[in-house]
Design a protein around this motif. Structure first.
Motif, short mmCIF file in Angstrom:
data_model
loop_
_atom_site.label_atom_id
_atom_site.label_comp_id
_atom_site.label_asym_id
_atom_site.label_seq_id
_atom_site.Cartn_x
_atom_site.Cartn_y
_atom_site.Cartn_z
N ILE A 73 -2.00 -36.64 0.17
CA ILE A 73 -1.84 -36.50 -0.86
C ILE A 73 -2.31 -35.39 -1.73
CG2 ILE A 73 -3.81 -38.47 -2.00
CD1 ILE A 73 -2.31 -39.45 -4.04
N THR A 75 -3.32 -32.16 -5.53
CA THR A 75 -2.75 -31.75 -7.43
C THR A 75 -2.75 -30.34 -6.94
OG1 THR A 75 -5.38 -32.49 -7.32
CG2 THR A 75 -3.30 -33.95 -8.00
N LEU A 95 0.52 -33.86 -10.13
CA LEU A 95 -0.34 -34.83 -8.35
C LEU A 95 1.59 -35.01 -7.68
CD1 LEU A 95 -1.75 -38.03 -7.51
CD2 LEU A 95 0.68 -38.17 -7.35
N MET A 116 -7.49 -40.43 -4.64
CA MET A 116 -7.69 -39.49 -5.27
C MET A 116 -7.33 -39.51 -6.75
SD MET A 116 -6.48 -35.87 -5.97
CE MET A 116 -5.35 -35.12 -3.91
N VAL A 128 -4.01 -36.98 -14.92
CA VAL A 128 -3.00 -36.66 -13.77
C VAL A 128 -1.51 -37.33 -14.20
CG1 VAL A 128 -2.97 -38.12 -12.92
CG2 VAL A 128 -2.58 -35.89 -11.17
N LEU A 130 3.07 -36.37 -13.49
CA LEU A 130 3.76 -36.78 -11.67
C LEU A 130 5.28 -36.70 -12.50
CD1 LEU A 130 5.27 -39.87 -10.59
CD2 LEU A 130 2.11 -39.97 -9.92
#
Length: 163
Positions: A73, A75, A95, A116, A128, A130
């Motif tokens: 994982i 970022t 992410l 994370m 965050v 995605l």
């Protein structure tokens, strides 16, 4: 139940080459990746997720079992000019995550995502983002972890979670 011996740890500098494999695994198509050539990750829209990894704001955790890295994982911060699929704004990291197929459904993704989120909070990030394909089974995992769909596009969702 989590895998026995599962360890979540930071990616080491000498391991950066594994990000190529995990980026490939993160590319979701409904019928599976088996027909996609590995060099799909060299496309400019994808390679940006791993090229020159270890810049100031790059963060990566890996899942390891018996010395084998089975998931990753990571970022990255993008700017509006060079944004990724999950771009929200210049201060929100984007992410990416993938787990080797034989280890899916064993809570590896849960552990990676949980760790994370905590790491990003510790580093004072507020949120965050995605991008996830609409048919990707991971969408439910992201929702379980508090991500909300902020934009529905033709093939994917832009999702965001506050930390």
């Amino acid at each position: 139940m989590p895998l026995e011996g599962l360890v979540i740890r930071p990616l080491l500098s000498q391991e950066h080459s594994i990000l190529r494999e995990f980026l490939y695994l993160a590319v979701f198509i409904e019928d599976g990746n088996s027909n996609l050539p590995m060099n799909i990750v060299d496309e400019p829209s994808l390679i940006k997720y791993i090229k020159e990894f270890e810049k100031k704001d790059d963060i990566c955790l890996v899942a390891e079992v018996n010395s084998e890295i089975i998931g990753a994982i990571w970022t990255r911060l993008f700017d509006g000019e060079h944004k990724g699929y999950g771009y929200y704004d210049d201060t929100t990291p984007e992410l990416s995550m993938s787990v080797k197929e034989e280890f899916r459904g064993k809570r590896v993704g849960n552990m990676l995502l949980s760790n994370m989120k905590e790491l990003l909070k510790e580093q004072s990030y507020k949120q965050v983002s995605l991008s996830v394909s609409k048919n990707n089974f991971a969408t439910n995992l992201y929702i379980k972890f508090g991500f909300i769909i902020i934009e529905e596009r033709e093939m994917d969702y832009l999702m965001l979670v506050n930390l």
